[in-house]
Every structure is written in structure tokens, then in C-alpha cells.
Write a protein that holds these residues in place. Structure first.
Motif, PDB file in Angstrom:
ATOM      1  N   THR A   1     -10.003  10.548 -12.007  1.00  0.00           N
ATOM      2  CA  THR A   1     -10.224   9.694 -10.856  1.00  0.00           C
ATOM      3  C   THR A   1      -9.293  10.091  -9.716  1.00  0.00           C
ATOM      4  O   THR A   1      -8.098  10.191  -9.881  1.00  0.00           O
ATOM      5  CB  THR A   1      -9.972   8.227 -11.215  1.00  0.00           C
TER       6      THR A   1
ATOM      7  N   SER B   1       0.827  -1.206   0.000  1.00  0.00           N
ATOM      8  CA  SER B   1       0.000   0.000   0.000  1.00  0.00           C
ATOM      9  C   SER B   1       0.860   1.255   0.000  1.00  0.00           C
ATOM     10  O   SER B   1       0.562   2.228  -0.684  1.00  0.00           O
ATOM     11  CB  SER B   1      -0.910   0.022   1.223  1.00  0.00           C
TER      12      SER B   1
ATOM     13  N   LYS C   1      -8.248   9.635 -17.517  1.00  0.00           N
ATOM     14  CA  LYS C   1      -7.082   9.194 -16.763  1.00  0.00           C
ATOM     15  C   LYS C   1      -6.867  10.037 -15.514  1.00  0.00           C
ATOM     16  O   LYS C   1      -6.565   9.542 -14.450  1.00  0.00           O
ATOM     17  CB  LYS C   1      -5.848   9.324 -17.651  1.00  0.00           C
TER      18      LYS C   1
ATOM     19  N   LEU D   1       2.268   1.873  -3.313  1.00  0.00           N
ATOM     20  CA  LEU D   1       1.262   2.320  -4.267  1.00  0.00           C
ATOM     21  C   LEU D   1       1.329   3.831  -4.442  1.00  0.00           C
ATOM     22  O   LEU D   1       1.064   4.363  -5.518  1.00  0.00           O
ATOM     23  CB  LEU D   1      -0.124   1.918  -3.752  1.00  0.00           C
TER      24      LEU D   1
ATOM     25  N   ARG E   1      -8.717   8.463  -6.624  1.00  0.00           N
ATOM     26  CA  ARG E   1      -8.951   7.330  -5.742  1.00  0.00           C
ATOM     27  C   ARG E   1      -7.714   7.024  -4.923  1.00  0.00           C
ATOM     28  O   ARG E   1      -7.237   5.933  -4.893  1.00  0.00           O
ATOM     29  CB  ARG E   1      -9.350   6.103  -6.551  1.00  0.00           C
TER      30      ARG E   1
END
Lengths: 120, 120
Positions: free
Chosen positions: A115, A25, A112, A28, A117
Motif C-alpha cells: 500500500t 498529519s 503490509k 503521520l 497511501r
DNA sequence: TTGTTCGTCAACCGTTTGGTTGAATATGCG
DNA sequence: CGCATATTCAACCAAACGGTTGACGAACAA
């Protein structure tokens, strides 16, 4: 040693540990040095180094040495096989994979940057 | 007791063993009794019983006793959380999950019986 | 009742896991 | 050079894993 296992063994085993999932995570959000990966954990650097080794052997992380520092990058493609395997069992049984791919292309190509998130 | 772990720990750990994945594949075709699950394996019934216990505790399998026989059924919904977690990392990063759900509804509703891709 | 089948339990065993510590190896800086 | 930083290695440990075997209880049949 005991012989090379199915890649699915390796990937799923790597994912079965909460520390390793937390590391993924973190990666990420950004590439990180080993020391920085270890910082928020309450365990030794050597332990984190081992975890990163497991993630790397599973193909989930790649490491590139630059000077003293070893940079760790997420390799999300390694999850592909595992995800595909899981799809056999999910509620997506009846899903046409071709249509799924088309859907993804549209989704990924459309907006692209829109978002947002990146929730914890 | 070591305390209850994150369900993702349990599910991924359950999936990390080739015997257990093979059991899941078998149950994908039909519900089975424990003895019948064990039949094709070259290990003891007790070992398979343990594996089924792990799969059951992970929620991937449910067991219902009818007389002497304990029937094992696949519970694919347990994979949902794991799959959703994995999607954060995949090439589907930018996918809008709402659109994804809509896509699935359409796909699952459209041709339920047409797809026949039971490879494996 | 006796016997058979189904499945789990308990104890045990060797290996692996996830962690520790301290030493070792590079690399970079003054 | 000498010293700090970045990372791994090696040895060790307790606990969990994956398997075995034998005993056990529950359900059925004779």
C-alpha cells in the motif's frame, strides 16, 4: 480546575482545530522536534507548543525529551475510542464488529508494504 | 464574519461537547421534538436549542418544522468525512479503502436485522 | 379574542480558547 | 565559563463558548 472531562471531550476538542489536525498529519509522516513542527506555521513557537500540549493531553501525541530536543510522536490508538463512538452513528450501524476486526487483520496482515497511501 | 471554517472543524467541535453527544445518542433511537430533547437535561430549553443549532450547522442533525413542533433527526452521514479523516491515523493505516468499502457492502447487505447491539 | 405551548432571539455573564510577547529554564558547544 | 539553541512559562488580550433570563413570534385551542 473544572474537573476532568470525558476523554471523548478532550480528543474531539483536540481534533476540532485545523492547526492541530495539520500537526497530526505532519507527524503521520515522521516523528518531529517541536521546532520543526512549528516551522511551516505562521505563528509563534509558543503557540505550537501549546497545541502540542493539547494533543499530548488528549493522548494523540507523545513527547520524549532527548537532550534539548523534544521529539513528538503520533499516538494513533487514542483515536480508537472516538472512532468506535462514531461508528454507532455511521452507515456502519449494522456492521458486525467481530467481522470488522477479522477484516482488519486480513487487510493489515496481507500486504503490509504494498500500500502506497501517503498522499498529502 | 470570521469566514466559513473547514467542515471538520465544525463537526469535531460539535462532537466535543458531552451534552451534544448525548443529544445525538437520543436521536439515534428516534426523531424528537426540541422540547422532548431538552426534557432530560438540567438546563434551559434555550441552551438545548443552541446545542441543536450547532449540531444542525455541523450537518449532524436536520430539523423540520411541522406546525408548532420542530422535529430533529439524526444525519449520520455527516460523520463520514470525520471518520474517513480519522482512519488515516488509526491502526487501519494500511487498510485498502476499496476493500473496506466492499467489506461494508457485504456486511450491510448480509444480515441487516440480525445485529442487535444497541448498548448505551 | 385570550391564553397556552413551542421554539428562537437578544442581551448579558463568567470561563475558556487561541494567540501574542518577553522572561525563564535546560541543554549543548566553543 | 559565555553564548546560542530548544522549549516552556507567565502575563496578557480579544474572541468564542456555554449557560442564563426575559421578551418575542408562530401555531393551536377555547
Amino acid at each position: 480546575m473544572a474537573g476532568m472531562a470525558d476523554p471523548l471531550d478532550t480528543v474531539f476538542h483536540a481534533l476540532a482545530d485545523p492547526t492541530r489536525r495539520r500537526i497530526l498529519s505532519m507527524l503521520l509522516e515522521d516523528d518531529m522536534a517541536v521546532t520543526d513542527v512549528a516551522a511551516p506555521f505562521e505563528m509563534s513557537l509558543a503557540a505550537i507548543s501549546k497545541h502540542l500540549g493539547i494533543l499530548t493531553r488528549a493522548g494523540l501525541v507523545s513527547q520524549e525529551r532527548r537532550g534539548r530536543v523534544k521529539w513528538c510522536r503520533l499516538e494513533p490508538n487514542a483515536l480508537r475510542d472516538a472512532r468506535i463512538w462514531m461508528q454507532s452513528f455511521g452507515q456502519f450501524e449494522a456492521v458486525n464488529l467481530d467481522a470488522f476486526e477479522r477484516f482488519l487483520e486480513i487487510e493489515l496482515g496481507a500486504d503490509k508494504g504494498e500500500t502506497d497511501r501517503k498522499g498529502g
